[in-house]
Design an enzyme around this catalytic site. Structure first.
Site, PDB file in Angstrom:
ATOM      1  N   VAL A 129       0.169   0.877 -16.519  1.00 34.64           N
ATOM      2  CA  VAL A 129       1.408   1.580 -16.154  1.00 34.64           C
ATOM      3  C   VAL A 129       1.398   1.990 -14.681  1.00 34.64           C
ATOM      4  O   VAL A 129       0.354   2.083 -14.044  1.00 34.64           O
ATOM      5  CB  VAL A 129       1.634   2.837 -17.027  1.00 34.64           C
ATOM      6  CG1 VAL A 129       1.859   2.445 -18.472  1.00 34.64           C
ATOM      7  CG2 VAL A 129       0.460   3.785 -16.899  1.00 34.64           C
ATOM      8  N   PRO A 161       3.193   6.184  -9.483  1.00 33.61           N
ATOM      9  CA  PRO A 161       3.789   6.427  -8.164  1.00 33.61           C
ATOM     10  C   PRO A 161       3.288   7.737  -7.558  1.00 33.61           C
ATOM     11  O   PRO A 161       2.667   8.544  -8.255  1.00 33.61           O
ATOM     12  CB  PRO A 161       5.293   6.518  -8.464  1.00 33.61           C
ATOM     13  CG  PRO A 161       5.381   6.884  -9.903  1.00 33.61           C
ATOM     14  CD  PRO A 161       4.153   6.354 -10.573  1.00 33.61           C
ATOM     15  N   SER A 191      -4.530   0.162 -14.025  1.00 33.48           N
ATOM     16  CA  SER A 191      -3.734   0.640 -12.887  1.00 33.48           C
ATOM     17  C   SER A 191      -4.679   1.314 -11.902  1.00 33.48           C
ATOM     18  O   SER A 191      -5.763   1.750 -12.269  1.00 33.48           O
ATOM     19  CB  SER A 191      -2.717   1.699 -13.317  1.00 33.48           C
ATOM     20  OG  SER A 191      -2.211   1.466 -14.596  1.00 33.48           O
ATOM     21  N   GLU A 222      -7.912  -3.707 -10.673  1.00 34.41           N
ATOM     22  CA  GLU A 222      -7.628  -5.067 -10.193  1.00 34.41           C
ATOM     23  C   GLU A 222      -7.599  -5.066  -8.670  1.00 34.41           C
ATOM     24  O   GLU A 222      -7.144  -4.116  -8.052  1.00 34.41           O
ATOM     25  CB  GLU A 222      -6.337  -5.619 -10.807  1.00 34.41           C
ATOM     26  CG  GLU A 222      -5.148  -4.688 -10.789  1.00 34.41           C
ATOM     27  CD  GLU A 222      -4.359  -4.728  -9.512  1.00 34.41           C
ATOM     28  OE1 GLU A 222      -4.707  -5.546  -8.646  1.00 34.41           O
ATOM     29  OE2 GLU A 222      -3.421  -3.930  -9.377  1.00 34.41           O
ATOM     30  N   GLU A 232      -0.685  -9.433  -3.719  1.00 35.78           N
ATOM     31  CA  GLU A 232       0.531 -10.162  -4.068  1.00 35.78           C
ATOM     32  C   GLU A 232       0.620 -11.444  -3.252  1.00 35.78           C
ATOM     33  O   GLU A 232       0.179 -11.503  -2.110  1.00 35.78           O
ATOM     34  CB  GLU A 232       1.753  -9.280  -3.815  1.00 35.78           C
ATOM     35  CG  GLU A 232       1.820  -8.133  -4.790  1.00 35.78           C
ATOM     36  CD  GLU A 232       2.999  -7.221  -4.513  1.00 35.78           C
ATOM     37  OE1 GLU A 232       4.087  -7.703  -4.190  1.00 35.78           O
ATOM     38  OE2 GLU A 232       2.795  -6.001  -4.619  1.00 35.78           O
ATOM     39  N   PHE A 259     -10.121   1.037   3.147  1.00 29.73           N
ATOM     40  CA  PHE A 259     -10.849   0.333   4.211  1.00 29.73           C
ATOM     41  C   PHE A 259     -10.010  -0.818   4.779  1.00 29.73           C
ATOM     42  O   PHE A 259     -10.011  -1.055   5.989  1.00 29.73           O
ATOM     43  CB  PHE A 259     -12.189  -0.195   3.688  1.00 29.73           C
ATOM     44  CG  PHE A 259     -13.321   0.779   3.891  1.00 29.73           C
ATOM     45  CD1 PHE A 259     -13.251   2.050   3.351  1.00 29.73           C
ATOM     46  CD2 PHE A 259     -14.452   0.423   4.606  1.00 29.73           C
ATOM     47  CE1 PHE A 259     -14.278   2.961   3.529  1.00 29.73           C
ATOM     48  CE2 PHE A 259     -15.490   1.330   4.803  1.00 29.73           C
ATOM     49  CZ  PHE A 259     -15.404   2.602   4.260  1.00 29.73           C
ATOM     50  N   CYS A 288       0.252  -0.625  -2.700  1.00 25.16           N
ATOM     51  CA  CYS A 288      -1.060   0.028  -2.885  1.00 25.16           C
ATOM     52  C   CYS A 288      -1.555   0.876  -1.720  1.00 25.16           C
ATOM     53  O   CYS A 288      -2.000   2.001  -1.919  1.00 25.16           O
ATOM     54  CB  CYS A 288      -2.122  -1.027  -3.173  1.00 25.16           C
ATOM     55  SG  CYS A 288      -1.923  -1.797  -4.768  1.00 25.16           S
ATOM     56  N   PHE A 289      -1.543   0.298  -0.513  1.00 25.99           N
ATOM     57  CA  PHE A 289      -2.297   0.926   0.575  1.00 25.99           C
ATOM     58  C   PHE A 289      -1.903   2.386   0.823  1.00 25.99           C
ATOM     59  O   PHE A 289      -2.742   3.277   0.832  1.00 25.99           O
ATOM     60  CB  PHE A 289      -2.148   0.113   1.869  1.00 25.99           C
ATOM     61  CG  PHE A 289      -2.957  -1.152   1.883  1.00 25.99           C
ATOM     62  CD1 PHE A 289      -3.819  -1.462   0.846  1.00 25.99           C
ATOM     63  CD2 PHE A 289      -2.870  -2.040   2.943  1.00 25.99           C
ATOM     64  CE1 PHE A 289      -4.568  -2.625   0.849  1.00 25.99           C
ATOM     65  CE2 PHE A 289      -3.615  -3.208   2.965  1.00 25.99           C
ATOM     66  CZ  PHE A 289      -4.466  -3.502   1.919  1.00 25.99           C
ATOM     67  N   LYS A 321       5.252  -8.732   3.041  1.00 26.94           N
ATOM     68  CA  LYS A 321       4.439  -9.825   3.565  1.00 26.94           C
ATOM     69  C   LYS A 321       5.024 -11.120   3.004  1.00 26.94           C
ATOM     70  O   LYS A 321       5.950 -11.082   2.179  1.00 26.94           O
ATOM     71  CB  LYS A 321       2.965  -9.672   3.185  1.00 26.94           C
ATOM     72  CG  LYS A 321       2.706  -9.769   1.688  1.00 26.94           C
ATOM     73  CD  LYS A 321       1.211  -9.773   1.423  1.00 26.94           C
ATOM     74  CE  LYS A 321       0.920 -10.013  -0.036  1.00 26.94           C
ATOM     75  NZ  LYS A 321      -0.493 -10.070  -0.350  1.00 26.94           N
TER      76      LYS A 321
HETATM   77  C1  UDX Z   1      -3.573  -5.038  -1.424  1.00 26.64           C
HETATM   78  C2  UDX Z   1      -5.062  -5.412  -1.506  1.00 26.64           C
HETATM   79  O1  UDX Z   1      -5.342  -6.506  -0.617  1.00 26.64           O
HETATM   80  C3  UDX Z   1      -5.446  -5.767  -2.928  1.00 26.64           C
HETATM   81  O2  UDX Z   1      -6.830  -6.020  -2.996  1.00 26.64           O
HETATM   82  C4  UDX Z   1      -5.075  -4.597  -3.825  1.00 26.64           C
HETATM   83  O3  UDX Z   1      -5.399  -4.868  -5.157  1.00 26.64           O
HETATM   84  C5  UDX Z   1      -3.600  -4.276  -3.703  1.00 26.64           C
HETATM   85  O4  UDX Z   1      -3.282  -3.997  -2.337  1.00 26.64           O
HETATM   86  P1  UDX Z   1      -1.277  -6.379  -1.307  1.00 26.64           P
HETATM   87  O5  UDX Z   1      -0.616  -5.042  -1.170  1.00 26.64           O
HETATM   88  O6  UDX Z   1      -0.673  -7.368  -2.244  1.00 26.64           O
HETATM   89  O7  UDX Z   1      -2.803  -6.203  -1.741  1.00 26.64           O
HETATM   90  O8  UDX Z   1      -1.245  -7.078   0.136  1.00 26.64           O
HETATM   91  P2  UDX Z   1      -2.268  -7.427   1.331  1.00 26.64           P
HETATM   92  O9  UDX Z   1      -2.356  -8.888   1.456  1.00 26.64           O
HETATM   93  O10 UDX Z   1      -3.518  -6.676   1.241  1.00 26.64           O
HETATM   94  O11 UDX Z   1      -1.418  -6.902   2.584  1.00 26.64           O
HETATM   95  C6  UDX Z   1      -1.008  -5.528   2.724  1.00 26.64           C
HETATM   96  C7  UDX Z   1      -0.241  -5.319   4.011  1.00 26.64           C
HETATM   97  O12 UDX Z   1      -1.087  -5.460   5.140  1.00 26.64           O
HETATM   98  C8  UDX Z   1       0.915  -6.317   4.226  1.00 26.64           C
HETATM   99  O13 UDX Z   1       2.029  -5.603   4.736  1.00 26.64           O
HETATM  100  C9  UDX Z   1       0.356  -7.290   5.231  1.00 26.64           C
HETATM  101  O14 UDX Z   1       1.355  -7.926   5.985  1.00 26.64           O
HETATM  102  C10 UDX Z   1      -0.525  -6.364   6.071  1.00 26.64           C
HETATM  103  N1  UDX Z   1      -1.631  -7.057   6.776  1.00 26.64           N
HETATM  104  C11 UDX Z   1      -2.638  -7.662   6.065  1.00 26.64           C
HETATM  105  C12 UDX Z   1      -1.651  -7.048   8.161  1.00 26.64           C
HETATM  106  O15 UDX Z   1      -0.743  -6.512   8.816  1.00 26.64           O
HETATM  107  N2  UDX Z   1      -2.706  -7.666   8.791  1.00 26.64           N
HETATM  108  C13 UDX Z   1      -3.730  -8.261   8.121  1.00 26.64           C
HETATM  109  O16 UDX Z   1      -4.644  -8.779   8.779  1.00 26.64           O
HETATM  110  C14 UDX Z   1      -3.685  -8.272   6.724  1.00 26.64           C
END
Ligand code: UDX
Length: 442
Positions: free
Chosen positions: A73, A76, A114, A143, A147, A204, A254-255, A317
């Site tokens: 689930v 947020p 989640s 996980e 994406e 990180f 996520c971030f 992205k």
């Molecule tokens: C992220 C983690 O990578 C993944 O392991 C976790 O489970 C979920 O969150 P995601 O959010 O799908 O995955 O995208 P990711 O490919 O990590 O990119 C995140 C953001 O960082 C995007 O906006 C991307 O454009 C940006 N990014 C990534 C950069 O600006 N520079 C980079 O070198 C890499």
């Protein structure tokens, strides 16, 4: 779950949700109708749907039949009350746990899938222990898929992490993954380490992007080139070459949420310096977005009224239709506030999604200006004063600058926030250019 069903034909997996519309969408057999766009997903689903993977809204029966329940689930960030803006909202986790407590039968393993705040397993345990005499074991199995590459990430994971206190339960879950993941890539830990590892991994990664974006700004000011700097430091194997691409800031589901979680946790334990260290990563991300809109206003003579800007890319992205936390949102809102007319092109994002995010800003203030979704890059560029590249879609690498430049109003600019296009060609056709992290004379 589709990938798991694919590799484990002996498992019977039921995906349940209370949202009928969502379940209907997953049951829709027509191609291109899935609720999320993810390369490779359709093919996997075509193999497993109706074989050993099914979708339904009958949550109670599915839980009753299950030996193992994966909790996926949404969590947020809380919007109001204690911890608003930082803590995770566990409403859905709690609801799901209560449902498991009442519907489960016999011995059940509950797997946190989640991304959850550390020690959520305690919450689960308390709620589940109210169930009528059933036995529950709790595991954390975060996980790590990203994406756009989710299917490949799941088929060939760098690692699978399983945290838990009960050896038998841990063995049952690792046994499932062993169907396609080499044992050396399956890491087992205690529950709290697994929960914290997920937040830490994302923090990180996000920190690296904020770091390289800060250096991109410095490159522009000092005459260095961020791609050269990235390459030079990325060649040091202690640092590594991944996640050093500068851009308009990180987005995605996520971030930001996970760093907020980490900040909340640090504050909770009185580690205020730790909290402010991670807060700075988010502040730098906001700066990465703000500085782009400010720079555009400045370049276009201090005002965007009566100016048309072609925005290329709205997803956070490439290879996804997801707009959550996309840097394009804040940047477009800023440009609209300054009175710009935006024509936004994105191969996968709908007008409805753009509209929902751009009509008002983060404070609920209606944006000025005007925007529409452009069907093609060409129509986005008609009479435009500037082109702004925000998402790293592959098709933007191949832009035909001769044709695009001829459609634009002069003087015209290209702002490339992804270093994803041939700017020399744009310049050859008389366009002014800015590229993230490129310093010195162009
Ligand atoms: C992220 C983690 O990578 C993944 O392991 C976790 O489970 C979920 O969150 P995601 O959010 O799908 O995955 O995208 P990711 O490919 O990590 O990119 C995140 C953001 O960082 C995007 O906006 C991307 O454009 C940006 N990014 C990534 C950069 O600006 N520079 C980079 O070198 C890499």
């Amino acid at each position: 779950m589709a990938v798991m069903a694919d590799f484990c034909p002996g498992l019977d997996i039921q995906v349940v949700d209370v949202d009928q519309k969502r379940i209907d969408a997953w049951n829709n057999l027509e191609a291109e109708c899935l609720p999320v766009y993810e390369p490779g997903l359709q093919e996997v689903l075509d193999r497993v749907r109706g074989r050993n993977l099914s979708f339904s809204t009958d949550v109670a029966t599915a839980i009753q039949r299950a030996d193992m329940v994966f909790l996926t689930v949404n969590t947020p960030t809380k919007h109001r009350g204690h911890g608003a803006g930082a803590a995770a909202d566990l409403t859905f986790v709690e609801q799901a746990a209560r449902q498991i407590a009442t519907s489960a039968c016999g011995s059940t393993i509950v797997v946190e899938r989640s991304t959850l705040p550390v020690r959520t397993a305690d919450v689960l345990r308390k709620i589940l222990s109210q169930g009528c005499g059933n036995h529950f074991e709790i595991l954390s199995n975060p996980e790590f898929m990203a994406e756009g590459t989710a299917i490949d990430d799941l088929c060939n994971p760098d690692r699978v992490l399983v945290g838990g206190a009960c050896g038998q339960a841990v063995a049952e879950l690792t046994g499932i993954y062993a169907n396609w993941v080499h044992p050396s890539r399956i890491i087992t830990t205690n529950l709290w380490s697994a929960e914290l590892a997920k937040l830490t991994a994302n923090a990180f990664l996000a920190q690296r992007i904020s770091s390289i974006n800060s250096i991109a700004g410095l490159c522009e000011a000092s005459g260095a080139d961020v791609e050269e700097v990235s390459h030079a430091i990325g060649s040091d194997r202690r640092i590594g070459s991944e996640f050093l691409r500068p851009g308009p800031g990180f987005g995605g589901s996520c971030f930001r949420k996970d760093i907020l979680n980490l900040i909340y946790l640090a504050d909770h334990y009185g580690l205020y310096e730790v909290a402010s260290y991670w807060r700075a990563v988010l502040e730098l991300n906001a700066w990465s977005q703000r500085r782009i809109s400010q720079m555009i206003v400045q370049a276009l003579f201090g005002t965007l009224r009566d100016k048309r800007i072609a925005v290329l890319g709205f997803a956070f992205k490439a290879d996804t239709n997801d707009t959550r936390e996309s840097p394009a949102i804040a940047i477009c809102r800023d440009l609209l506030h300054d009175g710009a007319t935006l024509r936004i092109h994105d191969p996968r994002v709908s007008f409805a999604d753009m509209e929902a995010l751009l009509v008002v800003d983060a404070d609920g203030v209606p944006t000025a200006g005007w925007f529409e979704r452009a069907e093609s890059v060409f129509s986005a560029c008609d009479d435009a004063d500037a082109v702004l590249i925000l998402t790293d879609w592959a098709q933007y690498r191949e832009l035909d600058w001769a044709a695009l430049a001829s459609r634009m109003r002069r003087p015209a600019w290209v702002f490339d926030a992804r270093r994803g296009t041939n700017l020399a060609e744009a310049e050859a056709h008389g366009l002014e250019t800015w590229q993230i992290g490129r310093g010195g004379p162009h």
